[in-house]
Design a protein around this motif. Structure first.
Motif, PDB file in Angstrom:
ATOM      1  N   GLN A  82      77.000 141.637 -33.121  1.00 29.30           N
ATOM      2  CA  GLN A  82      77.183 140.862 -31.892  1.00 29.30           C
ATOM      3  C   GLN A  82      76.954 141.730 -30.659  1.00 29.30           C
ATOM      4  OE1 GLN A  82      81.088 139.180 -31.393  1.00 29.30           O
ATOM      5  NE2 GLN A  82      80.562 138.129 -29.490  1.00 29.30           N
ATOM      6  N   ARG A  83      77.528 142.915 -30.677  1.00 29.64           N
ATOM      7  CA  ARG A  83      77.380 143.818 -29.542  1.00 29.64           C
ATOM      8  C   ARG A  83      75.912 144.203 -29.338  1.00 29.64           C
ATOM      9  NH1 ARG A  83      77.160 149.343 -28.858  1.00 29.64           N
ATOM     10  NH2 ARG A  83      78.031 150.162 -26.913  1.00 29.64           N
ATOM     11  N   SER A  84      75.204 144.457 -30.431  1.00 25.03           N
ATOM     12  CA  SER A  84      73.796 144.843 -30.342  1.00 25.03           C
ATOM     13  C   SER A  84      72.956 143.697 -29.805  1.00 25.03           C
ATOM     14  CB  SER A  84      73.280 145.286 -31.713  1.00 25.03           C
ATOM     15  OG  SER A  84      73.993 146.412 -32.177  1.00 25.03           O
ATOM     16  N   ALA A  85      73.249 142.471 -30.264  1.00 26.69           N
ATOM     17  CA  ALA A  85      72.506 141.310 -29.782  1.00 26.69           C
ATOM     18  C   ALA A  85      72.738 141.091 -28.292  1.00 26.69           C
ATOM     19  CB  ALA A  85      72.907 140.074 -30.576  1.00 26.69           C
ATOM     20  N   LYS A  86      73.978 141.292 -27.847  1.00 30.22           N
ATOM     21  CA  LYS A  86      74.282 141.148 -26.420  1.00 30.22           C
ATOM     22  C   LYS A  86      73.598 142.231 -25.594  1.00 30.22           C
ATOM     23  CE  LYS A  86      76.894 138.769 -24.600  1.00 30.22           C
ATOM     24  NZ  LYS A  86      76.681 137.489 -23.886  1.00 30.22           N
ATOM     25  N   ARG A  87      73.456 143.416 -26.191  1.00 29.58           N
ATOM     26  CA  ARG A  87      72.855 144.550 -25.471  1.00 29.58           C
ATOM     27  C   ARG A  87      71.397 144.291 -25.103  1.00 29.58           C
ATOM     28  NH1 ARG A  87      70.358 147.686 -23.198  1.00 29.58           N
ATOM     29  NH2 ARG A  87      70.556 149.953 -23.024  1.00 29.58           N
ATOM     30  N   ILE A  88      70.730 143.422 -25.835  1.00 31.46           N
ATOM     31  CA  ILE A  88      69.311 143.142 -25.596  1.00 31.46           C
ATOM     32  C   ILE A  88      69.060 141.695 -25.198  1.00 31.46           C
ATOM     33  CG2 ILE A  88      68.490 144.984 -27.131  1.00 31.46           C
ATOM     34  CD1 ILE A  88      68.154 142.852 -29.321  1.00 31.46           C
ATOM     35  N   GLU A  89      70.136 140.969 -24.851  1.00 29.77           N
ATOM     36  CA  GLU A  89      69.998 139.530 -24.627  1.00 29.77           C
ATOM     37  C   GLU A  89      69.204 139.191 -23.373  1.00 29.77           C
ATOM     38  OE1 GLU A  89      72.786 135.514 -24.357  1.00 29.77           O
ATOM     39  OE2 GLU A  89      73.654 137.477 -23.898  1.00 29.77           O
ATOM     40  N   THR A  90      69.438 139.901 -22.276  1.00 31.25           N
ATOM     41  CA  THR A  90      68.845 139.539 -20.988  1.00 31.25           C
ATOM     42  C   THR A  90      68.261 140.754 -20.298  1.00 31.25           C
ATOM     43  OG1 THR A  90      70.888 139.925 -19.743  1.00 31.25           O
ATOM     44  CG2 THR A  90      70.579 137.724 -20.709  1.00 31.25           C
ATOM     45  N   VAL A  91      67.512 140.503 -19.238  1.00 30.84           N
ATOM     46  CA  VAL A  91      67.004 141.592 -18.397  1.00 30.84           C
ATOM     47  C   VAL A  91      68.165 142.392 -17.823  1.00 30.84           C
ATOM     48  CG1 VAL A  91      65.800 142.122 -16.253  1.00 30.84           C
ATOM     49  CG2 VAL A  91      64.836 140.451 -17.827  1.00 30.84           C
ATOM     50  N   GLU A  92      69.217 141.695 -17.421  1.00 32.63           N
ATOM     51  CA  GLU A  92      70.375 142.368 -16.826  1.00 32.63           C
ATOM     52  C   GLU A  92      71.023 143.361 -17.785  1.00 32.63           C
ATOM     53  OE1 GLU A  92      69.247 139.036 -14.529  1.00 32.63           O
ATOM     54  OE2 GLU A  92      69.804 139.074 -16.657  1.00 32.63           O
ATOM     55  N   SER A  93      70.920 143.078 -19.087  1.00 32.87           N
ATOM     56  CA  SER A  93      71.533 143.968 -20.070  1.00 32.87           C
ATOM     57  C   SER A  93      70.815 145.315 -20.163  1.00 32.87           C
ATOM     58  CB  SER A  93      71.557 143.303 -21.452  1.00 32.87           C
ATOM     59  OG  SER A  93      70.251 143.114 -21.959  1.00 32.87           O
ATOM     60  N   LEU A  94      69.655 145.421 -19.516  1.00 32.46           N
ATOM     61  CA  LEU A  94      68.924 146.695 -19.491  1.00 32.46           C
ATOM     62  C   LEU A  94      69.409 147.612 -18.376  1.00 32.46           C
ATOM     63  CD1 LEU A  94      65.277 145.447 -20.174  1.00 32.46           C
ATOM     64  CD2 LEU A  94      66.906 146.457 -21.793  1.00 32.46           C
ATOM     65  N   HIS A  95      70.304 147.129 -17.530  1.00 39.78           N
ATOM     66  CA  HIS A  95      70.949 147.946 -16.498  1.00 39.78           C
ATOM     67  C   HIS A  95      69.961 148.644 -15.574  1.00 39.78           C
ATOM     68  CE1 HIS A  95      74.728 147.220 -18.556  1.00 39.78           C
ATOM     69  NE2 HIS A  95      74.195 147.651 -19.681  1.00 39.78           N
ATOM     70  N   GLY A  96      68.922 147.941 -15.188  1.00 44.89           N
ATOM     71  CA  GLY A  96      67.953 148.498 -14.245  1.00 44.89           C
ATOM     72  C   GLY A  96      66.737 149.124 -14.885  1.00 44.89           C
ATOM     73  N   ARG A  97      66.745 149.273 -16.187  1.00 47.46           N
ATOM     74  CA  ARG A  97      65.634 149.965 -16.848  1.00 47.46           C
ATOM     75  C   ARG A  97      64.392 149.096 -16.987  1.00 47.46           C
ATOM     76  NH1 ARG A  97      69.217 152.955 -21.629  1.00 47.46           N
ATOM     77  NH2 ARG A  97      71.093 153.154 -20.338  1.00 47.46           N
ATOM     78  N   HIS A  98      64.516 147.826 -16.652  1.00 46.04           N
ATOM     79  CA  HIS A  98      63.356 146.934 -16.747  1.00 46.04           C
ATOM     80  C   HIS A  98      62.259 147.317 -15.755  1.00 46.04           C
ATOM     81  CE1 HIS A  98      65.809 145.298 -13.500  1.00 46.04           C
ATOM     82  NE2 HIS A  98      64.748 144.663 -13.062  1.00 46.04           N
TER      83      HIS A  98
END
Length: 285
Positions: free
Chosen positions: A255-271
């Motif tokens: 669950q945590r891993s799926a949330k980590r990659i769920e959205t652009v925001e989950s990249l914490h600026g790295r997008h």
């Protein structure tokens, strides 16, 4: 090294007994590797003279593609400079606390100058392959640095958040064109009084990551079912580990891993990294 032998260290690494043969009993290098854990609590002690230079010598002993050595590292020990870098790297206090913060960079600037020195085009530097090469070189060097630090009785923690605000970090470090920070490494003497500082976090079952000859799970012609079982098993293993560490409210690994990659925001600026790379002179053709 501790009193634990390699079989027990392997068991700790997987959180359960693994049914495969183990080699290297009594080998200090294998023991050091198996004992790795991320350290985020450091004693307020400076490193002994020569420590930085020894760690970097070990880093430079890592493999490097075609001996091109397409990486460089910045060593931050000044408290105010580290604090500024920490703010840009996820605002994490352990970076401020560590006596040494290393920032490993993909570096194509050196080869740009080498090409110019010999009057050659350096066209190959414009391709994505070279950025991948430089990032891999930096990662190999970083791993050697980590092993060296741990062999010296120190602890370390990788900082992927060095990519959170890449433009600002590049400006702070005064990075030239074709140089970009790919990760950081906080280094210091572990604080034994902090809970969890000596715990080894279990990894995925080996049968989940090891494929022999072709992409299969235990030779099964339909790997989806074994993978589901492996991941479910790991959720249980990691939940047991977290309970033992008194870490409450942590979701299952899947669950945590799926949330980590769920959205652009989950990249914490790295997008924005691709755009920043191009602005920094990495053409990525």
């Amino acid at each position: 090294m501790g009193d634990a032998g390699i079989p027990s260290l392997v068991q700790a690494r997987y959180g359960a007994a693994e049914h495969f043969s183990i080699a290297g009993e009594g080998n200090n290098t294998i023991e050091t590797l198996l004992l790795h854990r991320s350290i985020r609590h450091f004693l307020p002690e400076e490193l002994a003279p020569g420590t930085l230079e020894t760690i970097i010598a070990a880093a430079q002993s890592a493999a490097t593609s075609s001996n091109l050595q397409t990486w460089s590292v910045l060593a931050l020990s000044d408290a105010s400079h580290k604090a500024e870098a920490a703010t840009l790297c996820g605002d994490q206090d352990f970076i401020r606390q560590a006596p040494l913060f290393l920032i490993f960079c993909a570096d194509l600037d050196r080869l740009t100058h080498v090409s110019a020195q010999h009057g050659l085009r350096g066209e190959g530097l414009e391709f994505t392959e070279m950025f991948v090469m430089a990032s891999l070189d930096a990662a190999l060097a970083g791993q050697n640095a980590t092993i060296a630090a741990e062999a010296l009785g120190l602890g370390a923690c990788y900082v992927g958040a060095a990519r959170n605000r890449p433009q600002e970090l590049a400006a702070l470090l005064k990075l030239p064109p074709r140089v970009i920070a790919v990760f950081g490494l906080a280094v210091g003497k572990p604080d034994p009084s902090k809970a969890g500082s000596s715990s080894v976090k279990p990894r995925l079952p080996q049968r989940e990551v090891l494929h022999k000859e072709t992409w299969r799970v235990d030779g099964d012609t339909s790997p989806e079912e074994p993978q589901t079982q492996n991941l479910a098993e790991y959720d249980v293993t990691l939940a047991s580990f977290n309970a033992g560490e008194r870490r409450e409210g942590i979701p299952a690994w899947t669950q945590r891993s799926a949330k980590r990659i769920e959205t652009v925001e989950s990249l914490h600026g790295r997008h924005v990294l691709k755009d920043v790379l191009r602005q920094k002179g990495f053409e990525l053709r």
